[in-house]
Motif scaffolding. Structure first.
Motif, PDB file in Angstrom:
ATOM      1  N   GLY A 165     -10.214  -0.599   3.760  1.00 53.00           N
ATOM      2  CA  GLY A 165      -9.315   0.389   4.878  1.00 53.00           C
ATOM      3  C   GLY A 165      -9.491  -0.404   6.308  1.00 53.00           C
ATOM      4  N   PHE A 179      -7.604   2.417   2.812  1.00 55.90           N
ATOM      5  CA  PHE A 179      -5.958   2.417   2.383  1.00 55.90           C
ATOM      6  C   PHE A 179      -5.561   3.185   1.528  1.00 55.90           C
ATOM      7  CE2 PHE A 179      -7.207  -2.231   4.014  1.00 55.90           C
ATOM      8  CZ  PHE A 179      -6.342  -2.268   4.799  1.00 55.90           C
ATOM      9  N   LYS A 221      -2.100  -4.750   3.046  1.00 53.06           N
ATOM     10  CA  LYS A 221      -3.628  -5.025   3.739  1.00 53.06           C
ATOM     11  C   LYS A 221      -3.525  -6.356   4.816  1.00 53.06           C
ATOM     12  CE  LYS A 221      -6.371  -3.376   0.034  1.00 53.06           C
ATOM     13  NZ  LYS A 221      -7.324  -3.547  -0.906  1.00 53.06           N
ATOM     14  N   THR A 231     -10.776  -4.459   9.753  1.00 55.14           N
ATOM     15  CA  THR A 231     -10.043  -4.464   8.579  1.00 55.14           C
ATOM     16  C   THR A 231     -10.995  -5.073   7.573  1.00 55.14           C
ATOM     17  OG1 THR A 231      -8.035  -4.681   9.691  1.00 55.14           O
ATOM     18  CG2 THR A 231      -7.868  -4.708   7.205  1.00 55.14           C
ATOM     19  N   LEU A 274       0.927  -1.295  -0.056  1.00 57.15           N
ATOM     20  CA  LEU A 274      -0.009  -0.074  -0.046  1.00 57.15           C
ATOM     21  C   LEU A 274       0.802   1.293   0.067  1.00 57.15           C
ATOM     22  CD1 LEU A 274      -2.235  -1.153   2.910  1.00 57.15           C
ATOM     23  CD2 LEU A 274      -3.096  -0.905   0.628  1.00 57.15           C
TER      24      LEU A 274
END
Length: 201
Positions: free
Chosen positions: A142, A162, A106, A138, A15
């Motif tokens: 996001g 995210f 993630k 989560t 990310l």
């Protein structure tokens, strides 16, 4: 290394990625790591001891040891020599992300849910760019942070996309140390069992 492990490794992008020279270094280093069964966490050129290229990496199961650092270093060095992206002498330093690690995928947020995090966003989220709190949920888009310091009029929980994330790092706590050591022990036991199973074949 199994093909599925390599596929998992290649499928989950980071990310938070580098810019400039660090991005060029990541582009050179990451394919080498993936081929070895490691994931790149971060690359940085630092002006310490003259110049130092710091590579943070880990196995797909989140572990990293001295042997792994040596393996990465030995594989990456010749590729860097050929590509020659740095115009001066530098030291190569390969390390694990550490317990209070940068959060770059993630899956990091899923794995360390329940732990304290500090992060920055590239855009305003709820009138702020800096946050600190516990990861409580989560999803694909996001994560939800339960803030430990809330100003008047602010909600305790905030959802951070995210796509807005600029930087994120776990905060060292006794709970984090305990869980990190437990996860490392489990991963080593799994690896030992897998090696035994391969030896018996």
């Amino acid at each position: 290394m199994s093909d599925s492990t390599k596929a998992d490794n290649e499928l989950e992008p980071r990310l938070i990625t580098e810019t400039g020279l660090d991005q060029r270094l990541a582009d050179i280093i990451e394919p080498v790591l993936v081929d070895l069964g490691y994931r790149l966490v971060r690359v940085r050129m630092l002006n310490q001891n003259g110049a130092t290229m710091q590579i943070m990496a880990e196995r797909n199961d989140g572990t990293m040891d001295v042997e792994g650092c040596e393996e990465v270093s030995m594989a990456v060095s010749p590729v860097l020599d050929v590509e020659d992206p740095i115009d001066r002498e530098y030291h190569l330093e390969v390390s694990s992300p550490g317990i209070d690690r940068p959060m770059v995928r993630k899956s990091d947020f899923v794995r360390w849910q329940g732990h304290l995090l500090k992060c920055e966003t590239s855009i305003m989220v709820g009138n702020r760019k800096r946050f600190r709190g516990k990861i409580v949920a989560t999803d694909a888009d996001g994560f939800t942070l339960e803030r430990d310091q809330v100003s008047e009029g602010e909600e305790q929980n905030i959802v951070i996309p995210f796509t807005a994330l600029a930087d994120a790092k776990l905060i060292l706590t006794d709970d984090l140390i305990r869980d990190a050591l437990r996860a490392d022990k489990l991963a080593k036991a799994e690896a030992a069992n897998q090696n035994e199973a391969e030896d018996e074949e």
